[in-house]
Design a protein around this motif. Structure first.
Motif, PDB file in Angstrom:
ATOM      1  N   ASP A 161       0.821  -1.215   0.000  1.00  0.00           N
ATOM      2  CA  ASP A 161       0.000   0.000   0.000  1.00  0.00           C
ATOM      3  C   ASP A 161       0.856   1.267   0.000  1.00  0.00           C
ATOM      4  O   ASP A 161       0.596   2.212  -0.766  1.00  0.00           O
ATOM      5  CB  ASP A 161      -0.921   0.010   1.219  1.00  0.00           C
ATOM      6  N   GLN A 162       1.878   1.267   0.857  1.00  0.00           N
ATOM      7  CA  GLN A 162       2.741   2.447   0.948  1.00  0.00           C
ATOM      8  C   GLN A 162       3.484   2.678  -0.373  1.00  0.00           C
ATOM      9  O   GLN A 162       3.585   3.817  -0.850  1.00  0.00           O
ATOM     10  CB  GLN A 162       3.743   2.290   2.093  1.00  0.00           C
ATOM     11  N   PHE A 163       3.978   1.602  -0.948  1.00  0.00           N
ATOM     12  CA  PHE A 163       4.696   1.718  -2.221  1.00  0.00           C
ATOM     13  C   PHE A 163       3.770   2.231  -3.322  1.00  0.00           C
ATOM     14  O   PHE A 163       4.146   3.097  -4.126  1.00  0.00           O
ATOM     15  CB  PHE A 163       5.287   0.366  -2.619  1.00  0.00           C
ATOM     16  N   ALA A 164       2.556   1.698  -3.372  1.00  0.00           N
ATOM     17  CA  ALA A 164       1.589   2.082  -4.415  1.00  0.00           C
ATOM     18  C   ALA A 164       1.229   3.555  -4.308  1.00  0.00           C
ATOM     19  O   ALA A 164       1.116   4.250  -5.332  1.00  0.00           O
ATOM     20  CB  ALA A 164       0.344   1.211  -4.306  1.00  0.00           C
ATOM     21  N   ARG A 165       1.028   4.051  -3.084  1.00  0.00           N
ATOM     22  CA  ARG A 165       0.672   5.467  -2.901  1.00  0.00           C
ATOM     23  C   ARG A 165       1.834   6.374  -3.284  1.00  0.00           C
ATOM     24  O   ARG A 165       1.640   7.424  -3.910  1.00  0.00           O
ATOM     25  CB  ARG A 165       0.253   5.708  -1.452  1.00  0.00           C
ATOM     26  N   GLU A 166       3.032   5.978  -2.893  1.00  0.00           N
ATOM     27  CA  GLU A 166       4.218   6.772  -3.200  1.00  0.00           C
ATOM     28  C   GLU A 166       4.461   6.807  -4.711  1.00  0.00           C
ATOM     29  O   GLU A 166       4.899   7.826  -5.260  1.00  0.00           O
ATOM     30  CB  GLU A 166       5.436   6.170  -2.491  1.00  0.00           C
ATOM     31  N   LEU A 167       4.167   5.686  -5.380  1.00  0.00           N
ATOM     32  CA  LEU A 167       4.412   5.564  -6.815  1.00  0.00           C
ATOM     33  C   LEU A 167       3.641   6.604  -7.628  1.00  0.00           C
ATOM     34  O   LEU A 167       4.154   7.144  -8.614  1.00  0.00           O
ATOM     35  CB  LEU A 167       4.042   4.148  -7.281  1.00  0.00           C
ATOM     36  N   VAL A 168       2.411   6.887  -7.204  1.00  0.00           N
ATOM     37  CA  VAL A 168       1.540   7.758  -8.029  1.00  0.00           C
ATOM     38  C   VAL A 168       1.218   9.093  -7.348  1.00  0.00           C
ATOM     39  O   VAL A 168       0.295   9.793  -7.769  1.00  0.00           O
ATOM     40  CB  VAL A 168       0.227   7.027  -8.391  1.00  0.00           C
ATOM     41  N   LYS A 169       1.972   9.464  -6.335  1.00  0.00           N
ATOM     42  CA  LYS A 169       1.642  10.657  -5.555  1.00  0.00           C
ATOM     43  C   LYS A 169       1.662  11.940  -6.402  1.00  0.00           C
ATOM     44  O   LYS A 169       0.970  12.909  -6.081  1.00  0.00           O
ATOM     45  CB  LYS A 169       2.592  10.804  -4.369  1.00  0.00           C
ATOM     46  N   ASP A 170       2.455  11.942  -7.476  1.00  0.00           N
ATOM     47  CA  ASP A 170       2.549  13.137  -8.320  1.00  0.00           C
ATOM     48  C   ASP A 170       1.606  13.101  -9.525  1.00  0.00           C
ATOM     49  O   ASP A 170       1.610  14.026 -10.341  1.00  0.00           O
ATOM     50  CB  ASP A 170       3.991  13.310  -8.816  1.00  0.00           C
ATOM     51  N   ARG A 171       0.815  12.035  -9.641  1.00  0.00           N
ATOM     52  CA  ARG A 171      -0.118  11.928 -10.764  1.00  0.00           C
ATOM     53  C   ARG A 171      -1.413  12.664 -10.438  1.00  0.00           C
ATOM     54  O   ARG A 171      -1.895  12.623  -9.299  1.00  0.00           O
ATOM     55  CB  ARG A 171      -0.406  10.471 -11.083  1.00  0.00           C
ATOM     56  N   LYS A 172      -1.989  13.299 -11.450  1.00  0.00           N
ATOM     57  CA  LYS A 172      -3.097  14.226 -11.197  1.00  0.00           C
ATOM     58  C   LYS A 172      -4.465  13.575 -11.093  1.00  0.00           C
ATOM     59  O   LYS A 172      -5.294  13.994 -10.291  1.00  0.00           O
ATOM     60  CB  LYS A 172      -3.125  15.284 -12.315  1.00  0.00           C
ATOM     61  N   ASN A 173      -4.745  12.571 -11.916  1.00  0.00           N
ATOM     62  CA  ASN A 173      -6.097  12.021 -11.943  1.00  0.00           C
ATOM     63  C   ASN A 173      -6.082  10.495 -11.973  1.00  0.00           C
ATOM     64  O   ASN A 173      -5.011   9.871 -12.026  1.00  0.00           O
ATOM     65  CB  ASN A 173      -6.872  12.573 -13.147  1.00  0.00           C
ATOM     66  N   THR A 174      -7.271   9.908 -11.983  1.00  0.00           N
ATOM     67  CA  THR A 174      -7.394   8.450 -11.934  1.00  0.00           C
ATOM     68  C   THR A 174      -6.740   7.786 -13.130  1.00  0.00           C
ATOM     69  O   THR A 174      -6.071   6.751 -12.998  1.00  0.00           O
ATOM     70  CB  THR A 174      -8.878   8.049 -11.876  1.00  0.00           C
ATOM     71  N   TYR A 175      -6.940   8.354 -14.311  1.00  0.00           N
ATOM     72  CA  TYR A 175      -6.390   7.765 -15.530  1.00  0.00           C
ATOM     73  C   TYR A 175      -4.864   7.698 -15.460  1.00  0.00           C
ATOM     74  O   TYR A 175      -4.260   6.656 -15.744  1.00  0.00           O
ATOM     75  CB  TYR A 175      -6.821   8.581 -16.750  1.00  0.00           C
ATOM     76  N   GLU A 176      -4.241   8.807 -15.067  1.00  0.00           N
ATOM     77  CA  GLU A 176      -2.778   8.847 -14.989  1.00  0.00           C
ATOM     78  C   GLU A 176      -2.254   7.897 -13.913  1.00  0.00           C
ATOM     79  O   GLU A 176      -1.240   7.219 -14.107  1.00  0.00           O
ATOM     80  CB  GLU A 176      -2.307  10.271 -14.710  1.00  0.00           C
ATOM     81  N   LYS A 177      -2.947   7.860 -12.769  1.00  0.00           N
ATOM     82  CA  LYS A 177      -2.515   6.974 -11.680  1.00  0.00           C
ATOM     83  C   LYS A 177      -2.613   5.507 -12.089  1.00  0.00           C
ATOM     84  O   LYS A 177      -1.676   4.726 -11.882  1.00  0.00           O
ATOM     85  CB  LYS A 177      -3.362   7.231 -10.425  1.00  0.00           C
ATOM     86  N   SER A 178      -3.756   5.132 -12.654  1.00  0.00           N
ATOM     87  CA  SER A 178      -3.961   3.727 -13.020  1.00  0.00           C
ATOM     88  C   SER A 178      -3.016   3.303 -14.140  1.00  0.00           C
ATOM     89  O   SER A 178      -2.558   2.156 -14.167  1.00  0.00           O
ATOM     90  CB  SER A 178      -5.411   3.482 -13.427  1.00  0.00           C
ATOM     91  N   LYS A 179      -2.692   4.217 -15.057  1.00  0.00           N
ATOM     92  CA  LYS A 179      -1.749   3.879 -16.122  1.00  0.00           C
ATOM     93  C   LYS A 179      -0.329   3.762 -15.582  1.00  0.00           C
ATOM     94  O   LYS A 179       0.449   2.892 -16.028  1.00  0.00           O
ATOM     95  CB  LYS A 179      -1.796   4.922 -17.236  1.00  0.00           C
ATOM     96  N   HIS A 180       0.036   4.609 -14.626  1.00  0.00           N
ATOM     97  CA  HIS A 180       1.378   4.540 -14.046  1.00  0.00           C
ATOM     98  C   HIS A 180       1.559   3.228 -13.284  1.00  0.00           C
ATOM     99  O   HIS A 180       2.641   2.616 -13.336  1.00  0.00           O
ATOM    100  CB  HIS A 180       1.595   5.737 -13.110  1.00  0.00           C
ATOM    101  N   ILE A 181       0.516   2.789 -12.602  1.00  0.00           N
ATOM    102  CA  ILE A 181       0.578   1.490 -11.911  1.00  0.00           C
ATOM    103  C   ILE A 181       0.709   0.367 -12.937  1.00  0.00           C
ATOM    104  O   ILE A 181       1.477  -0.583 -12.754  1.00  0.00           O
ATOM    105  CB  ILE A 181      -0.676   1.281 -11.034  1.00  0.00           C
ATOM    106  N   TYR A 182      -0.048   0.463 -14.033  1.00  0.00           N
ATOM    107  CA  TYR A 182       0.038  -0.518 -15.126  1.00  0.00           C
ATOM    108  C   TYR A 182       1.469  -0.617 -15.654  1.00  0.00           C
ATOM    109  O   TYR A 182       2.013  -1.719 -15.835  1.00  0.00           O
ATOM    110  CB  TYR A 182      -0.923  -0.111 -16.241  1.00  0.00           C
ATOM    111  N   ASN A 183       2.097   0.532 -15.888  1.00  0.00           N
ATOM    112  CA  ASN A 183       3.468   0.546 -16.400  1.00  0.00           C
ATOM    113  C   ASN A 183       4.436  -0.101 -15.420  1.00  0.00           C
ATOM    114  O   ASN A 183       5.332  -0.857 -15.822  1.00  0.00           O
ATOM    115  CB  ASN A 183       3.912   1.982 -16.688  1.00  0.00           C
ATOM    116  N   TRP A 184       4.257   0.184 -14.123  1.00  0.00           N
ATOM    117  CA  TRP A 184       5.194  -0.362 -13.139  1.00  0.00           C
ATOM    118  C   TRP A 184       5.056  -1.876 -13.045  1.00  0.00           C
ATOM    119  O   TRP A 184       6.075  -2.601 -13.064  1.00  0.00           O
ATOM    120  CB  TRP A 184       4.958   0.264 -11.756  1.00  0.00           C
ATOM    121  N   VAL A 185       3.827  -2.368 -12.933  1.00  0.00           N
ATOM    122  CA  VAL A 185       3.615  -3.820 -12.824  1.00  0.00           C
ATOM    123  C   VAL A 185       4.136  -4.520 -14.082  1.00  0.00           C
ATOM    124  O   VAL A 185       4.840  -5.537 -14.000  1.00  0.00           O
ATOM    125  CB  VAL A 185       2.122  -4.150 -12.603  1.00  0.00           C
ATOM    126  N   GLY A 186       3.804  -3.975 -15.254  1.00  0.00           N
ATOM    127  CA  GLY A 186       4.244  -4.598 -16.503  1.00  0.00           C
ATOM    128  C   GLY A 186       5.752  -4.652 -16.648  1.00  0.00           C
ATOM    129  O   GLY A 186       6.305  -5.642 -17.142  1.00  0.00           O
TER     130      GLY A 186
END
Length: 384
Positions: A247-272
């Motif tokens: 949870d902590q890693f996931a929140r830190e990963l997208v803390k600078d992303r502005k909206n849901t689309y950007e956050k969910s895509k950044h998580i997609y990129n990291w997992v992939g």
């Protein structure tokens, strides 16, 4: 063990020209006719492979280089039609591309044959006039080898296209058990037609993702038991279970992303990028060995997993950021067959829509809210 009928058929198709060449011996006249026939096959195979490759690079991938430039010149109306109906890429665009390249390749081959192979065959016939019949049979067999290769490649290409179209599940299962067909797809067809896509895409295997439905006998008789669904040995809630580290890693990963689309895509990129496909785990699951735990936590710690693990980790990381997400089960196309598969859908609150996300296929192209998703994913069901 019963031999697969597809294997038997492909082997017989390969052997037929060789046997014919041995029985009828070497003949310049007959071989010229065969070369014309082979030229047609090569033209078709070359046109099919290059046409499929170029169609995918231009109309499906079009992410970089010259293919992106070509795609940008396509009229917007055509792009809009293909985006809304991606199957048109396979049933309209690809056949046209294949036909044009087939004609071009055939013309070039005919010129080459008239300048090289035809004179060569006449020369060989003069040289072996005095040779024994057995020698002529062996030479005849060897000269039929290109035809055998063309035959088996041509049939495998047709079988591959029929799988993509989705004839029926029984047909898909027969091809899945064919060692010859799978080997040709893996080593020849897929690397050529898909290029980097096929080489990077995990070789997801049928039955590596197992769903088992049981009744919970611990429930009281009055409640008559509750149905529990297990995915690779764990329940869905166990699979997407998270912890403080994730949870902590996931929140830190997208803390600078502005909206849901950007956050969910950044998580997609990291997992992939950071999770590798676990082929050892696949072998164990095929033996019903679930000793390697499935789910988000184990996948995050080990940095490897299979499709269900990718989907669980993506779901857990989205949930840590209060993003609505769900796991989807269905089938994915691995280049030669439709196989059991799992992926995600994430809710973009700003647009009030659910979009498809497949982190397992990340290394093969763009599988975040992409129009090509329908081409290699089907029979989607919401797991939870």
């Amino acid at each position: 063990m019963t031999q697969n009928t597809v294997d038997i058929a492909l082997i017989l198709i390969f052997l037929y020209p060789l046997l014919k060449g041995f029985l009828f011996k070497f003949s310049s006249k007959n071989l010229k006719n065969d070369i014309e026939e082979i030229g047609s096959y090569i033209s078709f195979i070359g046109g099919a492979i290059s046409g499929t490759y170029l169609t995918k690079q231009i109309f499906v991938m079009h992410q970089e280089g010259v293919y992106a430039e070509i795609y940008n010149y396509i009229p917007e109306k055509i792009v809009s039609v293909l985006d809304s109906n991606p199957i048109f890429i396979y049933v309209v665009v690809m056949p046209i591309m294949i036909f044009l390249l087939y004609k071009i390749i055939g013309f070039v081959i005919e010129i080459i044959n008239s300048m090289t192979f035809y004179p060569l065959l006449d020369g060989i016939e003069d040289l072996i006039k005095e040779k024994s019949g057995f020698t002529k049979r062996i030479i005849g067999l060897l000269f039929q080898l290109p035809k055998s290769i063309c035959y088996i490649l041509l049939v495998s290409l047709v079988l591959n296209v029929l799988v993509i179209i989705g004839v029926n599940n029984s047909y898909n299962q027969k091809l899945d058990k064919s060692v010859v067909y799978s080997s040709i797809c893996e080593n020849i067809i897929n690397p050529i037609t898909n290029s980097k896509f096929a080489k990077k895409l995990p070789n997801i295997i049928n039955d590596s993702f197992k769903i088992v439905i049981k009744n919970d006998d611990t429930e009281s008789l009055s409640n008559s038991g509750k149905t529990i669904v297990y995915y690779n040995g764990v329940t869905l809630s166990e699979g997407i279970k998270s912890n403080k580290d994730v949870d902590q890693f996931a929140r830190e990963l997208v803390k600078d992303r502005k909206n849901t689309y950007e956050k969910s895509k950044h998580i997609y990129n990291w997992v992939g990028k950071n999770i590798d496909y676990d082929y050892e785990k696949v072998d164990k699951i095929l033996r019903n060995d679930f000793s390697v735990k499935s789910g988000a936590i184990n996948t995050f710690n080990s940095r490897k997993g299979i499709c269900f693990d990718y989907a669980c980790l993506y779901a857990a990381m989205c949930k840590a950021n209060n993003i609505k997400v769900r796991i989807i089960t269905g089938e994915g196309f691995n280049g030669s067959n439709w196989v059991s598969h799992a992926w995600n859908q994430v809710y973009i609150s700003e647009e009030n829509i659910w979009i498809n996300v497949d982190t397992t296929f990340y290394k093969g192209g763009n599988y975040f809210d992409s129009s090509i998703f329908k081409l290699d994913h089907r029979n989607a069901k919401i797991a939870g």
